[in-house]
Design a protein around this motif. Structure first.
Motif, PDB file in Angstrom:
ATOM      1  N   PRO A   1      -0.690  12.130 -29.089  1.00  0.00           N
ATOM      2  CA  PRO A   1       0.649  12.748 -29.166  1.00  0.00           C
ATOM      3  C   PRO A   1       0.753  14.103 -28.474  1.00  0.00           C
ATOM      4  O   PRO A   1       1.842  14.537 -28.114  1.00  0.00           O
ATOM      5  CB  PRO A   1       0.900  12.874 -30.679  1.00  0.00           C
ATOM      6  CG  PRO A   1      -0.440  12.718 -31.321  1.00  0.00           C
ATOM      7  CD  PRO A   1      -1.288  11.899 -30.402  1.00  0.00           C
TER       8      PRO A   1
ATOM      9  N   SER B   1       9.360  11.918 -24.056  1.00  0.00           N
ATOM     10  CA  SER B   1      10.055  13.201 -24.197  1.00  0.00           C
ATOM     11  C   SER B   1      11.144  13.396 -23.160  1.00  0.00           C
ATOM     12  O   SER B   1      11.951  14.310 -23.264  1.00  0.00           O
ATOM     13  CB  SER B   1       9.052  14.350 -24.074  1.00  0.00           C
ATOM     14  OG  SER B   1       8.100  14.278 -25.105  1.00  0.00           O
TER      15      SER B   1
ATOM     16  N   ARG C   1      13.362  17.936 -24.927  1.00  0.00           N
ATOM     17  CA  ARG C   1      13.685  16.596 -24.446  1.00  0.00           C
ATOM     18  C   ARG C   1      14.570  16.728 -23.209  1.00  0.00           C
ATOM     19  O   ARG C   1      15.518  17.503 -23.206  1.00  0.00           O
ATOM     20  CB  ARG C   1      14.420  15.836 -25.553  1.00  0.00           C
ATOM     21  CG  ARG C   1      14.583  14.374 -25.251  1.00  0.00           C
ATOM     22  CD  ARG C   1      14.998  13.617 -26.483  1.00  0.00           C
ATOM     23  NE  ARG C   1      13.833  12.993 -27.069  1.00  0.00           N
ATOM     24  CZ  ARG C   1      13.878  12.103 -28.039  1.00  0.00           C
ATOM     25  NH1 ARG C   1      15.017  11.758 -28.573  1.00  0.00           N
ATOM     26  NH2 ARG C   1      12.783  11.568 -28.503  1.00  0.00           N
TER      27      ARG C   1
ATOM     28  N   GLY D   1       8.989   7.208 -28.017  1.00  0.00           N
ATOM     29  CA  GLY D   1       8.326   8.504 -28.111  1.00  0.00           C
ATOM     30  C   GLY D   1       8.268   9.297 -26.822  1.00  0.00           C
ATOM     31  O   GLY D   1       7.637  10.361 -26.759  1.00  0.00           O
TER      32      GLY D   1
ATOM     33  N   ARG E   1       2.522  14.610 -23.557  1.00  0.00           N
ATOM     34  CA  ARG E   1       3.919  14.172 -23.585  1.00  0.00           C
ATOM     35  C   ARG E   1       4.219  13.225 -22.426  1.00  0.00           C
ATOM     36  O   ARG E   1       3.658  13.376 -21.344  1.00  0.00           O
ATOM     37  CB  ARG E   1       4.848  15.375 -23.528  1.00  0.00           C
ATOM     38  CG  ARG E   1       4.524  16.413 -24.593  1.00  0.00           C
ATOM     39  CD  ARG E   1       5.708  17.217 -24.977  1.00  0.00           C
ATOM     40  NE  ARG E   1       5.352  18.287 -25.881  1.00  0.00           N
ATOM     41  CZ  ARG E   1       5.384  18.185 -27.194  1.00  0.00           C
ATOM     42  NH1 ARG E   1       5.746  17.059 -27.757  1.00  0.00           N
ATOM     43  NH2 ARG E   1       5.065  19.206 -27.962  1.00  0.00           N
TER      44      ARG E   1
ATOM     45  N   HIS F   1       2.103   8.173 -27.325  1.00  0.00           N
ATOM     46  CA  HIS F   1       2.689   8.853 -28.487  1.00  0.00           C
ATOM     47  C   HIS F   1       1.847   8.601 -29.734  1.00  0.00           C
ATOM     48  O   HIS F   1       1.657   9.489 -30.563  1.00  0.00           O
ATOM     49  CB  HIS F   1       4.129   8.359 -28.688  1.00  0.00           C
ATOM     50  CG  HIS F   1       4.869   9.076 -29.769  1.00  0.00           C
ATOM     51  ND1 HIS F   1       5.183  10.421 -29.691  1.00  0.00           N
ATOM     52  CD2 HIS F   1       5.354   8.652 -30.961  1.00  0.00           C
ATOM     53  CE1 HIS F   1       5.837  10.779 -30.786  1.00  0.00           C
ATOM     54  NE2 HIS F   1       5.940   9.727 -31.566  1.00  0.00           N
ATOM     55  N   GLU F   2       1.326   7.390 -29.838  1.00  0.00           N
ATOM     56  CA  GLU F   2       0.537   7.020 -31.010  1.00  0.00           C
ATOM     57  C   GLU F   2      -0.893   7.552 -30.942  1.00  0.00           C
ATOM     58  O   GLU F   2      -1.416   8.066 -31.918  1.00  0.00           O
ATOM     59  CB  GLU F   2       0.509   5.494 -31.139  1.00  0.00           C
ATOM     60  CG  GLU F   2      -0.108   5.017 -32.442  1.00  0.00           C
ATOM     61  CD  GLU F   2       0.080   3.525 -32.627  1.00  0.00           C
ATOM     62  OE1 GLU F   2      -0.906   2.869 -32.992  1.00  0.00           O
ATOM     63  OE2 GLU F   2       1.200   3.033 -32.402  1.00  0.00           O
TER      64      GLU F   2
ATOM     65  N   ALA G   1       4.735   4.616 -25.606  1.00  0.00           N
ATOM     66  CA  ALA G   1       4.525   4.364 -27.038  1.00  0.00           C
ATOM     67  C   ALA G   1       3.047   4.500 -27.392  1.00  0.00           C
ATOM     68  O   ALA G   1       2.690   5.104 -28.419  1.00  0.00           O
ATOM     69  CB  ALA G   1       5.039   2.976 -27.409  1.00  0.00           C
TER      70      ALA G   1
END
Length: 201
Positions: free
Chosen positions: A74, A99, A123, A97, A77, A70-71, A67
């Motif tokens: 980004p 992948s 994904r 978040g 991955r 991702h924040e 997380a």
């Protein structure tokens, strides 16, 4: 060349993963950390493309680290690679978040392929775990119920849990009762066990 960050609190596992992945012509391990709270800084410093994260690590668990990545970064991955293939973990990781999500006994060539696919923006999910997640469904627990059960897992009394969660003892009892009911357990210990097994904690 795809630049990899490995995050696992077991040095032996990190070393084995690094050795396996470095055999691939298009993959290179550029950083390794043993704590979840070191992931973002290491990814930034090493300019990693994909971070392979274990779930259970000190500092931050792998889901929280995914997380944060991702924040804050980004472009890097997150691929969860864990021994703990629990349905709730998969759902929480994807919501955070990540992948991809694979288990550690995935064959080396499949893991390398998962890294490539995640790098391409796809994904990747372990198929058996995906089926199990659909069967189990979403976690029935609220965020507060999860928090109180997590504190209960450490063996604290209602009074100790109340102090740690800044709640009244009555409210803690209500949350525990709700969690016991929602997990179909008979006792607090059984509720903790079931929630942990399903990856809800």
């Amino acid at each position: 060349m795809i630049r990899l960050l490995l995050a696992d609190d077991q040095a032996l596992v990190r070393g084995a993963l690094a050795a396996l992945l470095d055999l691939e012509a298009d993959l290179t391990v550029v950083a390794q950390v043993g704590r979840g709270d070191e992931v973002v800084a290491a990814a930034r410093e090493s300019d990693a493309d994909v971070a392979l994260l274990d779930v259970e690590m000190p500092g931050l668990d792998g889901i929280a680290a995914a997380a944060a990545l991702h924040e804050e970064l980004p472009r890097c991955r997150a691929l969860i690679v864990t021994t703990f293939g629990r349905p709730g973990y998969l759902r929480r990781a994807l919501d955070a978040g990540a992948s991809g999500f694979v288990v550690k006994d995935t064959p080396a060539e499949q893991l390398a392929d998962a890294v490539r696919r995640v790098h391409q923006g796809l994904r990747v999910v372990d198929p058996e775990l995906a089926v199990a997640t659909l069967a189990v469904g979403d976690s029935p627990l609220t965020e507060r119920e999860r928090e109180v059960l997590g504190l209960a897992e450490r063996g604290g009394t209602v009074a100790q849990i109340a102090r740690a969660a800044f709640l009244s003892e009555g409210t803690v009892r209500n949350y525990l009762s709700a969690a016991i009911g929602k997990t179909g357990a008979r006792t607090r210990a059984e509720a903790v066990h079931l929630a942990r097994e399903n990856g809800w904690l």
